[in-house]
Scaffold this active site. Structure first.
Site, PDB file in Angstrom:
ATOM      1  N   THR A   1      -2.961  -5.264  -0.290  1.00  0.00           N
ATOM      2  CA  THR A   1      -3.577  -4.568  -0.917  1.00  0.00           C
ATOM      3  C   THR A   1      -4.352  -3.243   0.708  1.00  0.00           C
ATOM      4  OG1 THR A   1      -5.449  -4.007  -2.705  1.00  0.00           O
ATOM      5  CG2 THR A   1      -5.832  -5.899  -0.837  1.00  0.00           C
TER       6      THR A   1
ATOM      7  N   ASP B   1       5.045   0.961 -11.447  1.00  0.00           N
ATOM      8  CA  ASP B   1       3.994   2.002 -11.369  1.00  0.00           C
ATOM      9  C   ASP B   1       4.602   3.239 -11.169  1.00  0.00           C
ATOM     10  OD1 ASP B   1       2.220   0.231 -12.225  1.00  0.00           O
ATOM     11  OD2 ASP B   1       0.752   0.040 -10.420  1.00  0.00           O
TER      12      ASP B   1
ATOM     13  N   MET C   1     -10.233   3.288  -6.673  1.00  0.00           N
ATOM     14  CA  MET C   1     -10.568   4.457  -7.488  1.00  0.00           C
ATOM     15  C   MET C   1     -11.667   5.048  -7.431  1.00  0.00           C
ATOM     16  SD  MET C   1      -8.041   2.326 -10.124  1.00  0.00           S
ATOM     17  CE  MET C   1      -8.734   0.551  -9.667  1.00  0.00           C
TER      18      MET C   1
ATOM     19  N   PRO D   1       0.941  -0.720  -0.125  1.00  0.00           N
ATOM     20  CA  PRO D   1      -0.137   0.124   0.255  1.00  0.00           C
ATOM     21  C   PRO D   1       0.763   1.224  -0.023  1.00  0.00           C
ATOM     22  CG  PRO D   1       0.373  -1.163   1.972  1.00  0.00           C
ATOM     23  CD  PRO D   1       0.626  -2.174   1.586  1.00  0.00           C
TER      24      PRO D   1
ATOM     25  N   LYS E   1       0.646   4.293 -14.920  1.00  0.00           N
ATOM     26  CA  LYS E   1      -0.128   5.088 -15.474  1.00  0.00           C
ATOM     27  C   LYS E   1      -1.119   5.861 -14.554  1.00  0.00           C
ATOM     28  CE  LYS E   1      -1.000   1.067 -17.141  1.00  0.00           C
ATOM     29  NZ  LYS E   1      -1.666   0.248 -16.105  1.00  0.00           N
TER      30      LYS E   1
END
Lengths: 248, 248
Positions: free
Chosen positions: B117, B35, B169, B12, B56
């Site tokens: 996660t 990332d 998200m 995380p 991205k």
């Protein structure tokens, strides 16, 4: 003056899937209270600590949990660094809240250290992403309930609604799970994978469909298993598929 | 003769929430493709590797993903140990399947290393167990979809059916998420927590109810955030609650 309690995720089984933080805390621990499922080589990361197995496997949960809560509080009164080591992640099917409540009530400082949960280890072992663009935007982790039908509806709704569903502690109820999902309208051809002892060298994997899930011989179980249900399972690469045992 | 690619979960954010295996692979890596969200001190675990940011953030996903797939394959052709470092866990909202498919098609050996996660880091930060006996037997991780209403139904059903729902998200769509859930019948008083930058020193947390979620000023966001929805949120200890910022 009390010590501090760390509720630490031991991960899915493999010792090197512990976090760096978990390993550091284990090496500094005065005492480690651990679940029965925690592997020996994980406990070996705490060479100096007194180790107490408090785990429960099946049955007699409530009494055992109250006893664990008491032991945790007592350990914090006589030790500086107390690690409560739980399989997987403490906050998923780990009954952490009961221990958190007990520690809070006793005004003992505590911290939660997350761990790799079995579902993610299973995805890694299967080499199948649990979410996939255009195929799965939601994944549910759930555990089936024993007993009355109206209680069954609780988990069933979540299992039916998610694109991918991962069952914890369901290995003993494959027939009931399959029947409930089929009755609830899940297609019989929905792909299913079962991963036992995810992340460990003796892990085993099977693949089947929902229609055939009920036929699986549960006597074959040798360790904790998760059931992964959903179209994502079918996207496993052919070479991965070939390694799996088929149930049909 | 190609090298091996490791799809590794970076966790995380906090560097010590990487797994021991991830740290070992990073120290052995020839090249790390990471990332954008991966922290500097995580990358510092791979001092000898060439580091390439391929992440991205928002928009232009498809083109970028095809480019990343190509880079991964090319890296494996000229390096022994290639680490593809992804925020959180590779198999949850990490688009790992597209990279797995590309590696398989190119006959390149690969392995997936799970990571912590964000939802589990948020639970640890909040000191709230995402599942709780008698309160939550299922938890859904999901991401809302932009666009047409019939697509919205996909995530909405999973969010409504699970006892606990964690949105990834979704920070840019609080109003749409709240409206859809309320219209779908989720009670207005359902407790909600938002955790931004879970596990990091500059993490921020808020608590509110579904009714007030839409009012939250999204301009305030400074990092990735997850939204935790469900009755479990209300079980946070009073002293933890007191630390959170209220939205009302």
């Amino acid at each position: 003056m009390s010590g501090k309690v760390y509720l630490v995720g031991a991960g899915p089984g493999a010792a090197d899937l512990l976090t760096l933080r978990a390993a550091r805390l284990l090496s500094a621990a005065d005492v480690v209270l651990h679940d029965a499922l925690v592997q020996e080589d994980v406990l070996a990361l705490a060479p100096q600590a007194r180790k107490i197995a408090v785990g429960k496997r099946c049955g007699k949960h409530s009494t055992a949990q109250r006893f664990i809560n008491k032991m945790l509080v007592a350990a914090a009164h006589t030790n500086q660094v107390v690690v409560r080591l739980k399989g997987g992640d403490p906050m998923l099917f780990g009954r952490a809240q009961e221990e958190i409540d007990a520690l809070s009530a006793a005004h003992i400082e505590f911290e939660v250290v997350p761990g790799i949960t079995a579902a993610l280890a299973a995805g890694a072992d299967l080499k199948v992403s649990l979410t996939q663009r255009g195929l799965a935007r939601s994944v549910s982790f759930l555990t089936p309930r024993h007993g009355a039908e109206e209680q069954e509806a609780e988990w069933l709704r979540a299992a039916l609604a998610a694109d991918t569903a991962v069952f914890y502690m369901g290995a003993g109820q494959l027939e009931q799970i399959a029947q409930a999902l089929l009755t609830g309208g899940k297609p019989a051809h929905t792909p299913v994978a079962i991963v036992e002892n995810a992340s460990l060298p003796h892990a085993r994997q099977w693949q089947t469909t929902l229609a055939n899930l009920a036929r699986f011989n549960v006597d074959a179980w040798a360790g904790p298993a998760v059931i992964v249900l959903g179209e994502v399972v079918a996207t496993a690469q052919a070479e991965e598929w070939a390694k799996l045992q088929h149930i049909s």
